[in-house]
Design an enzyme around this catalytic site. Structure first.
Site, PDB file in Angstrom:
ATOM      1  N   THR A 150     -35.090 -57.175 -54.249  1.00 49.01           N
ATOM      2  CA  THR A 150     -34.986 -58.561 -53.782  1.00 49.01           C
ATOM      3  C   THR A 150     -35.164 -58.654 -52.273  1.00 49.01           C
ATOM      4  O   THR A 150     -35.844 -59.534 -51.769  1.00 49.01           O
ATOM      5  CB  THR A 150     -33.604 -59.127 -54.174  1.00 49.01           C
ATOM      6  OG1 THR A 150     -33.469 -59.006 -55.587  1.00 49.01           O
ATOM      7  CG2 THR A 150     -33.486 -60.594 -53.799  1.00 49.01           C
ATOM      8  N   GLU A 167     -22.514 -63.130 -55.202  1.00 55.11           N
ATOM      9  CA  GLU A 167     -23.946 -62.972 -54.935  1.00 55.11           C
ATOM     10  C   GLU A 167     -24.171 -62.497 -53.499  1.00 55.11           C
ATOM     11  O   GLU A 167     -25.059 -61.687 -53.234  1.00 55.11           O
ATOM     12  CB  GLU A 167     -24.644 -64.316 -55.187  1.00 55.11           C
ATOM     13  CG  GLU A 167     -26.144 -64.249 -55.287  1.00 55.11           C
ATOM     14  CD  GLU A 167     -26.658 -63.604 -56.561  1.00 55.11           C
ATOM     15  OE1 GLU A 167     -25.839 -63.050 -57.332  1.00 55.11           O
ATOM     16  OE2 GLU A 167     -27.878 -63.648 -56.776  1.00 55.11           O
TER      17      GLU A 167
END
Lengths: 334, 334
Positions: free
Chosen positions: B209, B156
């Site tokens: 994001t 991630e």
């Protein structure tokens, strides 16, 4: 459980809650427990009650209508005897008005305080809850505990200027309570792992709640708020799982403690002593100056509190010490 | 559960986790689920997996050592085929290095994406988890899921620049997960009330994001943080109690949603539609632009999602719709 906070003094419930004057008791004596608000990480939302100490209310039905304070013990003369100014009597009057019988019933109150005022142990909440529980019991329980709670919150507003529920909720309901929110008031009883004990030490220094609140900044770093709510979520999960390791890891306050600890002498030394003694966590009770070591089992709580008190004695600071399981019943008739 | 995040690529575990080359599978196909991070009120700490959509990894053992991407489907050509730059292959390489077999083993990867990139549904997490679960299964499961998690978090970090676990944790573990903290990484599986369904709608607009994160202010009002953590605590309690009313009251985001909603067209109209359809709550999935109606029962989730999609169609905004129970298994071999 959602609680409505309507105009508490309106008479709309007068007929629903009909009081049978023949069945009103002549006298009752009630104990309500001290409480540890915040439970380290849950500022303004979590709190738990302890078995000891607590305040007592001795209430008498008398012929002359009205609510009067007969005497107050244990307050060093700090609390008002004027029934309109004293929070306990003011709350009792409010309840009688709500029930529409304030002009018919006469009660007199003896308030016996077993804990210091301004200690961070919910002293005013314990007295308010004791008073309201006493009058409700005297009257034959016209209101449920759930219905009494908004009156207790109102009492907290009278006493402290803030209608917080994190002390009155556990004092009234017992156990560990979560105040999810205030609009509307929403209080949740959380499970109490049975080995959870609190070792409370009150160093005799003065930290008024108002000052302790004023120290806290209006804005906080989002990053730290995220750490805090991770801990809060972890604590709630830990209580349901009875996972003492998770409870221990979660009971950390990164937001409020660093500011309020400044007001408490020897705070970090006491913290180290508590953790060295095996406590799950250590922190400030409510707005202080009382501190609390939360432990698995009575023995560790006892040891932590005793060592902390010894340290304070070595530093020439007087203190009180209270060791107790989490109280699970709330107020009780003596 | 506490996870250690050591130097993931060190060889110290090489001997403990001996790989039997004769038992390595020739091929495996793995599905890993999409995830709804934050679960409305739990910014950066809560998340849940859904049964659908999700990403697939088809992995082949080959003779020539090294990790290579054979093909990627469903990414509109947006993801790198270079094995050092693609997160999935980079994570697989990292795991092989950790196990000390990166110079001996050859694997080739087909990545099949069933959800759009940048949708707020944990697209990169699903791929990373699918890849790591695939290589671990191919090798005969030398690592437990718990041991795989730090590698997923590292993936991630490679994909998004932040090592958040609120997508990878539910994608790997399934169900609803709480990331209590990061130092050390501490992930708790929360109970999943079985009637909990998610109606997810992805409006086809671009909200990277990084941009969504940058909108969020560094500081927040303590008062609002308290409201938020009351809700978070209420949600965790509600999940344990299977109390859908409490879950509904608690799933409110006063801090992040007001800022991020600006980036999502028709957000408040969609919210009203979802609540009118009977959803327990409605909010942004992760950093958006996907939105989620969380409902008790499949039917309400279906209705809410269908009406939201119809509204977007009326506004000439294309969208995808996914309705699913909370996934409880995490990744699976197909």
């Amino acid at each position: 459980m959602i609680y409505n906070l309507p105009n508490l003094c309106d008479h709309k419930n007068m007929n629903e809650k009909k009081i049978d004057f023949d069945k009103i008791l002549d006298q009752i004596r009630v104990f309500a427990p001290a409480t540890v608000a915040n439970m380290i990480c849950g500022f303004d939302i979590l709190g738990f009650a302890v078995d000891y100490p607590g305040d007592e209310v001795n209430m008498y039905r008398v012929a002359e209508p009205g609510v009067r304070i007969r005497s107050i013990q244990g307050d060093d003369g700090r609390l008002p005897l004027d029934a309109d100014k004293n929070t306990v009597s003011a709350c009792v009057k409010m309840l009688l008005k709500h029930l529409g019988i304030e002009k018919e019933l006469g009660v007199e109150i003896e308030l016996i305080k077993h804990m210091p005022i301004g200690s961070g142990l919910g002293s005013s909440s314990a007295s308010t809850v004791a008073g309201l529980f006493a009058i409700n019991t005297l009257l034959g329980n016209p209101l449920s505990k759930e219905e009494l709670l908004p009156f207790c919150v109102e009492g907290e507003r009278l006493a402290c200027g803030h209608g917080h529920a994190d002390n009155v909720a556990p004092a009234l309901m017992g156990g560990i309570t979560l105040v999810r929110g205030y609009e509307p008031l929403d209080v949740i009883a959380l499970p109490v792992p049975e080995e959870l004990y609190a070792g409370v030490v009150f160093p005799k220094v003065d930290v008024p709640t108002r000052d302790a609140r004023q120290l806290i900044k209006e804005k906080v770093l989002l990053k730290e708020a995220v750490t805090q709510w991770g801990n809060i979520a972890g604590l709630v999960a830990g209580l349901y799982r009875k996972d003492y390791d998770l409870i221990s890891r979660s009971m950390q306050d990164v937001l409020i403690e660093p500011t309020r600890a400044i007001l408490i002498p020897e705070f970090y030394a006491m913290k180290q002593i508590a953790l060295d003694a095996g406590a799950l966590s250590f922190g400030i009770s409510g707005s202080g100056p009382s501190v609390v070591a939360i432990a698995r089992g009575q023995e560790i709580a006892e040891q932590a509190a005793a060592r902390i008190q010894q340290h304070l004695t070595d530093c020439e600071i007087d203190s009180f010490k209270y060791v107790s399981a989490v109280n699970v019943g709330g107020p009780k008739v003596l």
